[in-house]
Design a protein around this motif. Structure first.
Motif, short mmCIF file in Angstrom:
data_model
loop_
_atom_site.label_atom_id
_atom_site.label_comp_id
_atom_site.label_asym_id
_atom_site.label_seq_id
_atom_site.Cartn_x
_atom_site.Cartn_y
_atom_site.Cartn_z
N LEU A 172 0.81 -1.21 0.00
CA LEU A 172 0.00 0.00 0.00
C LEU A 172 0.85 1.27 0.00
O LEU A 172 1.92 1.32 0.62
N SER A 173 0.35 2.30 -0.65
CA SER A 173 0.97 3.62 -0.60
C SER A 173 0.52 4.31 0.69
O SER A 173 -0.48 3.91 1.31
N PRO A 174 1.21 5.38 1.12
CA PRO A 174 0.76 6.11 2.31
C PRO A 174 -0.69 6.56 2.21
O PRO A 174 -1.45 6.48 3.19
N PHE A 175 -1.10 7.05 1.03
CA PHE A 175 -2.49 7.50 0.86
C PHE A 175 -3.46 6.33 1.03
O PHE A 175 -4.49 6.46 1.69
N GLU A 176 -3.13 5.19 0.45
CA GLU A 176 -4.00 4.02 0.58
C GLU A 176 -4.06 3.53 2.03
O GLU A 176 -5.11 3.08 2.50
N ILE A 177 -2.95 3.66 2.75
CA ILE A 177 -2.93 3.24 4.15
C ILE A 177 -3.91 4.06 4.97
O ILE A 177 -4.75 3.52 5.70
N VAL A 178 -3.82 5.38 4.87
CA VAL A 178 -4.67 6.23 5.72
C VAL A 178 -6.13 6.19 5.27
O VAL A 178 -7.04 6.30 6.09
N ARG A 179 -6.39 6.03 3.98
CA ARG A 179 -7.77 5.92 3.52
C ARG A 179 -8.38 4.60 3.95
O ARG A 179 -9.60 4.48 4.07
N GLY A 180 -7.55 3.61 4.21
CA GLY A 180 -8.04 2.32 4.68
C GLY A 180 -8.49 2.34 6.12
O GLY A 180 -8.99 1.32 6.63
N LEU A 181 -8.34 3.48 6.80
CA LEU A 181 -8.72 3.59 8.21
C LEU A 181 -10.13 4.14 8.39
O LEU A 181 -10.54 4.41 9.52
N ASP A 182 -10.84 4.32 7.30
CA ASP A 182 -12.21 4.85 7.40
C ASP A 182 -13.04 4.00 8.35
O ASP A 182 -12.99 2.77 8.31
N GLY A 183 -13.77 4.66 9.22
CA GLY A 183 -14.60 3.97 10.20
C GLY A 183 -13.94 3.84 11.56
O GLY A 183 -14.61 3.50 12.54
N LEU A 184 -12.63 4.11 11.63
CA LEU A 184 -11.92 4.05 12.92
C LEU A 184 -11.74 5.47 13.46
O LEU A 184 -11.49 6.41 12.70
N ASP A 185 -11.84 5.61 14.78
CA ASP A 185 -11.70 6.92 15.42
C ASP A 185 -10.22 7.28 15.49
O ASP A 185 -9.48 6.80 16.35
N HIS A 186 -9.79 8.14 14.57
CA HIS A 186 -8.37 8.48 14.49
C HIS A 186 -8.21 9.85 13.85
O HIS A 186 -9.17 10.44 13.34
N ALA A 187 -6.96 10.33 13.87
CA ALA A 187 -6.60 11.55 13.14
C ALA A 187 -5.17 11.40 12.66
O ALA A 187 -4.29 10.97 13.43
N VAL A 188 -4.93 11.70 11.40
CA VAL A 188 -3.56 11.76 10.87
C VAL A 188 -2.95 13.05 11.40
O VAL A 188 -3.50 14.14 11.22
N LEU A 189 -1.81 12.94 12.06
CA LEU A 189 -1.28 14.09 12.79
C LEU A 189 -0.56 15.11 11.92
O LEU A 189 -0.61 16.31 12.20
N ARG A 190 0.14 14.64 10.88
CA ARG A 190 0.97 15.58 10.12
C ARG A 190 1.03 15.20 8.65
O ARG A 190 0.85 14.03 8.29
N TRP A 191 1.28 16.23 7.82
CA TRP A 191 1.60 16.07 6.41
C TRP A 191 0.48 15.40 5.61
O TRP A 191 0.73 14.70 4.63
N ALA A 192 -0.77 15.62 5.98
CA ALA A 192 -1.89 15.00 5.25
C ALA A 192 -1.91 15.45 3.80
O ALA A 192 -2.22 14.65 2.90
#
Length: 520
Positions: A172-192
């Motif tokens: 997975l790419s970084p973008f695919e990794i963070v988009r795969g977290l949909d539905g989980l209570d989280h926040a990407v902290l930096r460099w979105a």
């Protein structure tokens, strides 16, 4: 007992049944770092491994992944555990990883082929076995293509307590990794925005609600992961912490999560003001300030290791409608305006290995040693032990105030003492919250030795370490002494705790405070 004839390593008692490769690798993620990686991978895949990561000593020419096989490389032995495998086969230079505790912490089972490399690390294996960190289960024949290799089998006994570093799927790419977290209570902290643009090449930092960490780990446990992700929970619980304490002030982290929403690119981030404040907090209190010269106040492009950090701070401030900070004083003021500034005891943890923070908050401004606070924690029957703890403290201290941590005090104490982290896996419900406090005075504090200072750099009175004797003598015995009691490390922390407890005006406490401030 069985002794390996080549290395002299005592392999322990004879196993109840011969070791079988399928029982060691079946349905598991396995990393193979050997000169014969293809050969071992064939045998391991045939034995039912879920996925195999094949590591080469030098970079491969973009060799594509195949069914149940992922390819990678390592440049030094300390990189062989930069993945989520639970089983490792190590040979050659990779075997040197066994000199490090991290290897026997990360891998549950380790196979080492008989040969010169095993002889080199024999001393490490003997040491780990003596300390109870590994069990040497015996040897096994690995068979593939009509050939066989003899391997020593190690089982790790180390319980991993630091879960901050995780690894997302290698494909997975970084973008695919963070988009795969949909539905989980989280926040990407930096460099979105950089992640969304496909330009991010470093690790990804996530703030994740405690209750979502299990689902997140399950999400990444089905296949080999090599992309580094750092996960932090709002209070540092579950082993998702920074230097043993919460990454942010816990109530700040909770507000960040509550404000999180998907960006225009679908990446979940905190509200603009919290993106700015969390980045400012990061630059001031985390690793980025470790190389800042002590005494620095003015911010410039050269303050941090790259000009991009100040540029990003200024961009986030503008996005949040805030005045861009021009100094560390400005960052401190902004954090205080939003009730996001850490207490001195939390700063004490951040200041380890950080000369800048030590000079700014823990240097010449320290009050006279002698004041100390202790908090009894709830471990099921802790209340019954308060009287024993009182007697133990009275041996070295004059107790000038004590009392229960009432419902009225509870929230403030939980938030502002011990960095807000009261989690403990050995306590009922996984938390051991404060139930009783002691404020103590030592008229003749004892200076810590150089050895003690190297281990506890913020300690100003050696007698404070009586807490460890209390834990050992009064707490329940287990794998290690129960953390039955927490203490301040120095008078400055104790003074802050006294403020939290609302005891500054109590006559006995006020007298002790006056002595500390006068230095008499």
């Amino acid at each position: 007992m069985i002794r390996d004839q080549q290395t002299g390593v005592d392999t322990g008692s004879v196993p109840a049944a011969p070791l079988q490769l399928p029982s060691l690798v079946g349905d598991k993620l396995v990393v193979v770092a050997t000169r014969e990686a293809d050969w071992y991978a064939d045998a391991i895949v045939a034995a039912g491994a879920r996925d195999v990561l094949m590591l080469a000593r030098t970079s491969l020419d973009k060799k594509p992944a195949s069914e149940r096989r992922v390819f990678g490389h390592y440049s030094k032995a300390t990189e062989v555990w930069h993945n989520n495998a639970s089983v490792a086969v190590l040979d050659g230079s990779a075997t040197s990883a066994l000199f490090y505790r991290k290897a026997v912490e990360r891998f549950r089972t380790i196979l080492v082929p008989h040969g010169p490399a095993l002889a080199v690390v024999a001393s490490a294996l003997i040491r780990w076995r003596r300390r109870g960190r590994v069990t040497i289960a015996g040897s096994i024949d690995v068979v593939s293509g009509g050939q066989h290799r003899r391997c020593l089998v190690l089982h790790s006994n180390v319980v991993r307590t630091d879960h901050r570093r995780q690894h997302a799927p290698a494909r997975l790419s970084p973008f695919e990794i963070v988009r795969g977290l949909d539905g989980l209570d989280h926040a990407v902290l930096r460099w979105a925005d950089v992640i969304a643009a496909g330009q991010h090449d470093g690790d990804i930092d996530l703030l994740v609600a405690v209750e979502a960490t299990g689902a997140l780990q399950d999400l990444w446990s089905q296949e080999i992961g090599t992309y580094p992700i750092d996960i932090y929970t709002e209070d540092g619980s579950g082993g998702f912490h920074f230097t043993q304490v919460p990454y942010f002030v816990p109530h700040m982290a909770r507000r960040m999560l509550a404000s999180a929403r998907p960006s225009k690119d679908g990446i979940r981030v905190a509200a603009p003001e919290w993106q700015f404040l969390s980045f400012a907090y990061h630059l001031m209190f985390h690793i980025k300030s470790r190389r800042v010269p002590p005494g620095t106040n003015t911010l410039s492009p050269a303050t941090f290791t790259s000009p991009k950090y100040l540029a990003e701070l200024e961009r986030l401030a503008a996005m949040a409608g805030q005045v861009p900070p021009r100094s560390f004083d400005d960052i401190e003021a902004a954090l205080k305006r939003f009730d996001a500034f850490p207490g001195i005891d939390l700063i004490g943890f951040y200041a380890k290995k950080n000369p800048f923070l030590q000079a700014r908050y823990l240097g010449d401004k320290r009050p006279r040693p002698g004041l100390a606070t202790f908090f009894v924690r709830e471990f099921g029957a802790s209340g019954e032990r308060v009287s024993e703890i009182r007697k133990a403290l009275a041996v070295n201290f004059e107790i000038v105030a004590e009392g229960p941590v009432t419902a009225e005090l509870g929230d403030a104490v939980r938030r502002r003492v011990r960095g807000g982290n009261w989690t403990d896996a050995s306590a009922p419900g996984g938390r051991a919250e404060p139930i009783h406090y002691f404020v103590c005075w030592d008229a003749s504090p004892r200076a810590p030795s150089g050895r003690t200072r190297s281990r506890y750099p913020n300690l100003d009175n050696d007698r404070i370490l009586t807490k460890y004797a209390i834990r050992s003598d009064i707490g329940d015995k287990g794998h290690k002494a129960q953390s039955l009691i927490h203490s301040s490390d120095n008078s400055a922390e104790a003074m802050e705790h006294i403020e939290v407890l609302g005891l500054s005006d109590r006559p006995t406490v006020a007298t002790a405070l006056a002595k500390v401030r006068r230095g008499v």
